[in-house]
Design a protein around this motif. Structure first.
Motif, short mmCIF file in Angstrom:
data_model
loop_
_atom_site.label_atom_id
_atom_site.label_comp_id
_atom_site.label_asym_id
_atom_site.label_seq_id
_atom_site.Cartn_x
_atom_site.Cartn_y
_atom_site.Cartn_z
N SER A 41 0.83 -1.21 0.00
CA SER A 41 0.00 0.00 0.00
C SER A 41 0.86 1.26 0.00
N GLN A 81 -7.30 0.46 -0.63
CA GLN A 81 -7.57 -0.73 0.19
C GLN A 81 -8.78 -0.50 1.10
N ASP A 157 -5.77 -1.83 -4.87
CA ASP A 157 -5.10 -2.31 -3.66
C ASP A 157 -5.97 -3.35 -2.95
N GLU A 158 -5.65 -4.59 -3.13
CA GLU A 158 -6.38 -5.72 -2.53
C GLU A 158 -7.89 -5.58 -2.66
MG LIG Z 1 -2.02 -2.74 2.13
#
Ligand SMILES: [Mg+2]
Ligand SMILES: Nc1ncnc2c1ncn2[C@@H]1O[C@H](COP(=O)(O)OP(=O)(O)OP(=O)(O)O)[C@@H](O)[C@H]1O
Length: 310
Positions: A41, A81, A157-158
């Motif tokens: 991140s 995220q 992000d994820e």
């Molecule tokens: Mg992260």
């Protein structure tokens, strides 16, 4: 198209990202893999100019974008995220709000909103307030927000953590489609090997702020071309068996999970005989011994001595 050059970020005590070098070519889907706290991140935040690097550079089409991020921001969509939506507003109102931030208005905004709702499969839920959405639907809307201004590049992000399998598949399919149909360049962050394996052309693997491997899927698997993963199953494990395996000169990593032990050994070693002998002396009854060719997960295990997921 995009280049990270010796990118470093130090927070007070932690060096979250250390001398990171990466590149992303136009039209690629690039995976960024790593366990919790790897620095994914932080790397992405520097790339999208949300966090200022301690040192190093980010270049877009050969120009540094750290001091001058405007031109890059126009062409990039960032899916953070943490979900960033107004939960008291409807899906449509959220898109409208963020669309205005991107300077979209009137007919153009309306058309983009319709298009995005269709893309994320939420057209029929457009009038519902976001707090009534499932985690997966919120994620999809968050992706929709990032797609409003037709970005050439999308950074995720994820995007599939903690959501239902159906939404997860939907997201994976959408990313694939955006890349194939609109040639959108994607940086996809995850700690799910199988997602990266499915989506990505090239992969970077980070751990503790460092890049520990990079290349195409095949290149990364080549790291283990001289090794094999062996899965040993038994009804009952014991300490002696594990200790013997750990001491065995051929065995480089031992991971224990429930009734299974996974070890990494050189390709040429005849482990079958060795494992049977160890089982005998430590009174363990084997159910199966499987010798497998390495997966990306094994590469990670090999490089870090730890499994990718906690
Ligand atoms: Mg992260
Ligand atoms: N704002 C901050 N201040 C201090 N430390 C931070 C900050 N942001 C991140 N860190 C630290 O930097 C390291 C990397 O964190 P980062 O969030 O980039 O990891 P990550 O790979 O995204 O992990 P995850 O998979 O859990 O999201 C961690 O040790 C984290 O605690």
């Amino acid at each position: 198209m995009i280049e990270l050059v010796n990118l470093t970020k130090k927070f007070k005590q932690v060096e979250a990202v250390k001398n990171l070098n990466m590149y992303i070519e136009k039209g690629e889907i690039v995976g960024l893999l790593g366990p919790n706290g790897a620095g994914k991140s932080t790397a992405i935040s520097m790339l999208s100019s949300l966090v200022e690097p301690t040192s190093g550079d980010v270049r877009f089409e050969n120009k540094s974008i750290i001091k001058n991020p405007a031109s890059f921001r126009r062409v990039v969509g960032m899916v953070p995220q943490e979900i960033a939506l107004y939960t008291d507003l409807t899906a449509e109102e959220n898109l409208h709000f963020f669309g205005r931030i991107y300077n979209l208005r009137g007919k153009e905004l309306k058309q983009k909103m319709d298009e995005v709702l269709e893309l994320i499969g939420l057209s029929d839920r457009r009038k519902d307030v976001v707090k009534k959405f499932s985690g997966g639907m919120k994620r999809r809307l968050n992706i929709g927000v990032a797609m409003l201004h037709d970005p050439e590049i999308i950074i995720m992000d994820e995007p599939t953590v903690g959501i239902d399998p159906q939404s997860r598949n939907y997201i994976l399919e959408t990313v694939k489609r955006l890349n194939e149909e609109r040639q959108v360049t994607v940086l996809y962050t995850s700690h799910y090997m199988e997602e990266v394996e499915y989506l990505c052309d090239r992969i970077y693997i980070m751990d503790k702020g460092n890049l520990i491997a990079s290349g195409t899927k095949d290149e990364i698997k080549q790291i283990l071309s001289s090794e094999r993963t062996v899965s040993i199953r038994t009804e009952r494990l014991n300490e002696a068996f594990i200790a013997e395996l750990k001491e065995n000169p051929f065995v480089s990593h031992v991971t224990v999970a429930d009734k299974e032990v996974i070890i990494i050994v050189p390709k040429e070693a005849n482990m079958f005989v060795e494992i049977t002998r160890i089982a005998d002396i430590s009174n363990v009854e084997l159910t199966s011994v499987d010798i497998k060719t390495p997966t990306l997960e094994d590469v990670f295990l090999h490089l870090t001595g730890r499994a990718l997921r906690d």
